[in-house]
Design an enzyme around this catalytic site. Structure first.
Site, mmCIF file in Angstrom:
data_model
loop_
_atom_site.group_PDB
_atom_site.id
_atom_site.type_symbol
_atom_site.label_atom_id
_atom_site.label_comp_id
_atom_site.label_asym_id
_atom_site.label_seq_id
_atom_site.Cartn_x
_atom_site.Cartn_y
_atom_site.Cartn_z
ATOM 1 N N HIS A 29 7.724 1.298 -10.597
ATOM 2 C CA HIS A 29 6.514 0.839 -9.905
ATOM 3 C C HIS A 29 5.279 1.191 -10.706
ATOM 4 O O HIS A 29 5.233 2.210 -11.392
ATOM 5 C CB HIS A 29 6.422 1.430 -8.498
ATOM 6 C CG HIS A 29 6.616 2.910 -8.435
ATOM 7 N ND1 HIS A 29 7.866 3.499 -8.502
ATOM 8 C CD2 HIS A 29 5.734 3.933 -8.332
ATOM 9 C CE1 HIS A 29 7.744 4.815 -8.423
ATOM 10 N NE2 HIS A 29 6.455 5.103 -8.338
ATOM 11 N N HIS B 17 1.426 2.108 -10.240
ATOM 12 C CA HIS B 17 0.401 2.520 -9.265
ATOM 13 C C HIS B 17 -0.924 1.878 -9.660
ATOM 14 O O HIS B 17 -1.349 1.985 -10.824
ATOM 15 C CB HIS B 17 0.183 4.038 -9.322
ATOM 16 C CG HIS B 17 1.329 4.885 -8.858
ATOM 17 N ND1 HIS B 17 1.372 5.489 -7.616
ATOM 18 C CD2 HIS B 17 2.465 5.268 -9.484
ATOM 19 C CE1 HIS B 17 2.475 6.193 -7.500
ATOM 20 N NE2 HIS B 17 3.164 6.091 -8.623
ATOM 21 N N ASN C 107 4.914 6.550 -13.594
ATOM 22 C CA ASN C 107 5.551 7.856 -13.776
ATOM 23 C C ASN C 107 7.030 7.657 -14.101
ATOM 24 O O ASN C 107 7.685 6.792 -13.525
ATOM 25 C CB ASN C 107 5.419 8.681 -12.489
ATOM 26 C CG ASN C 107 3.971 8.985 -12.154
ATOM 27 O OD1 ASN C 107 3.148 9.227 -13.038
ATOM 28 N ND2 ASN C 107 3.629 8.956 -10.870
ATOM 29 N N ARG D 216 0.836 -1.207 0.000
ATOM 30 C CA ARG D 216 0.000 0.000 0.000
ATOM 31 C C ARG D 216 0.871 1.258 0.000
ATOM 32 O O ARG D 216 1.890 1.319 0.691
ATOM 33 C CB ARG D 216 -0.941 0.003 1.209
ATOM 34 C CG ARG D 216 -1.928 -1.151 1.139
ATOM 35 C CD ARG D 216 -3.108 -1.023 2.064
ATOM 36 N NE ARG D 216 -3.827 -2.289 2.065
ATOM 37 C CZ ARG D 216 -4.720 -2.664 1.143
ATOM 38 N NH1 ARG D 216 -5.040 -1.825 0.173
ATOM 39 N NH2 ARG D 216 -5.307 -3.842 1.212
ATOM 40 N N ASP D 217 0.444 2.246 -0.778
ATOM 41 C CA ASP D 217 1.156 3.523 -0.831
ATOM 42 C C ASP D 217 1.055 4.212 0.535
ATOM 43 O O ASP D 217 0.001 4.201 1.178
ATOM 44 C CB ASP D 217 0.563 4.413 -1.928
ATOM 45 C CG ASP D 217 1.493 5.550 -2.307
ATOM 46 O OD1 ASP D 217 2.065 5.509 -3.413
ATOM 47 O OD2 ASP D 217 1.662 6.488 -1.483
HETATM 48 P P1 5GP Z 1 6.142 8.217 -7.920
HETATM 49 O O1 5GP Z 1 5.901 9.663 -7.627
HETATM 50 O O2 5GP Z 1 7.616 7.897 -7.932
HETATM 51 O O3 5GP Z 1 5.418 7.705 -9.120
HETATM 52 O O4 5GP Z 1 5.472 7.422 -6.727
HETATM 53 C C1 5GP Z 1 6.114 7.153 -5.526
HETATM 54 C C2 5GP Z 1 5.039 6.754 -4.542
HETATM 55 O O5 5GP Z 1 5.657 6.125 -3.443
HETATM 56 C C3 5GP Z 1 4.224 7.929 -3.992
HETATM 57 O O6 5GP Z 1 2.844 7.713 -4.263
HETATM 58 C C4 5GP Z 1 4.542 7.926 -2.502
HETATM 59 O O7 5GP Z 1 3.425 8.247 -1.710
HETATM 60 C C5 5GP Z 1 4.995 6.497 -2.265
HETATM 61 N N1 5GP Z 1 5.967 6.326 -1.215
HETATM 62 C C6 5GP Z 1 7.070 7.104 -0.980
HETATM 63 N N2 5GP Z 1 7.783 6.616 0.045
HETATM 64 C C7 5GP Z 1 7.113 5.489 0.472
HETATM 65 C C8 5GP Z 1 7.369 4.559 1.515
HETATM 66 O O8 5GP Z 1 8.334 4.640 2.259
HETATM 67 N N3 5GP Z 1 6.454 3.547 1.654
HETATM 68 C C9 5GP Z 1 5.370 3.421 0.845
HETATM 69 N N4 5GP Z 1 4.537 2.395 1.067
HETATM 70 N N5 5GP Z 1 5.110 4.296 -0.151
HETATM 71 C C10 5GP Z 1 5.971 5.320 -0.325
#
Ligand code: 5GP
Ligand code: ZN
Length: 114
Positions: free
Chosen positions: A100, A102, A87, A29-30
């Protein structure tokens, strides 16, 4: 990869609410959910971003979508619908450089994207 938060979650060295795991991928989970269901599906091997993909990763990337389908059913959002997002780099809004997918759902997503 040393210092990568997602590698640490995959390795069990950092906390994360893991909802799925197999030999190739992990889903958790995010931390800051942007929808009622917000799950990140990641390859177990470190890949920085889509830009770093190699030809041999094709099966792995397909597997991430299979995992997304399974989790959507598991979370009860398959019928209602969901959004899958990847992204890449600054313009894509990437903040964590471990590739990753989403999975967002549980409510109607907003348009337009971007
Ligand atoms: P991005 O912006 O790289 O596409 O998405 C990164 C995602 O990772 C964001 O939605 C952010 O909330 C999530 N995220 C960042 N740090 C952590 C973490 O330590 N644990 C979890 N579960 N999610 C994280
Ligand atoms: Zn990593």
């Amino acid at each position: 990869m040393t210092g990568c938060i997602f590698c640490k979650i995959i390795a069990g060295e950092s906390p994360g609410t893991i909802v799925f795991r197999d030999g190739q991928a992990t889903a958790f989970r995010d931390l800051l959910p942007a929808a009622p269901v917000h799950i990140l599906i990641v390859p177990n091997k470190h890949i920085d971003s889509v830009n770093a993909l190699e030809d041999e990763d094709e099966q792995l990337i397909g597997h991430l979508f299979t995992v997304a389908r399974r989790i959507a059913a598991q979370e009860g959002i398959a019928e209602g619908g969901y959004r899958l997002i990847v992204n890449t780099n600054a313009h894509g809004g990437q903040t964590i450089f471990h590739l990753h997918l989403h999975l967002l759902g549980g409510s109607r997503m907003k348009h337009p994207m971007g």
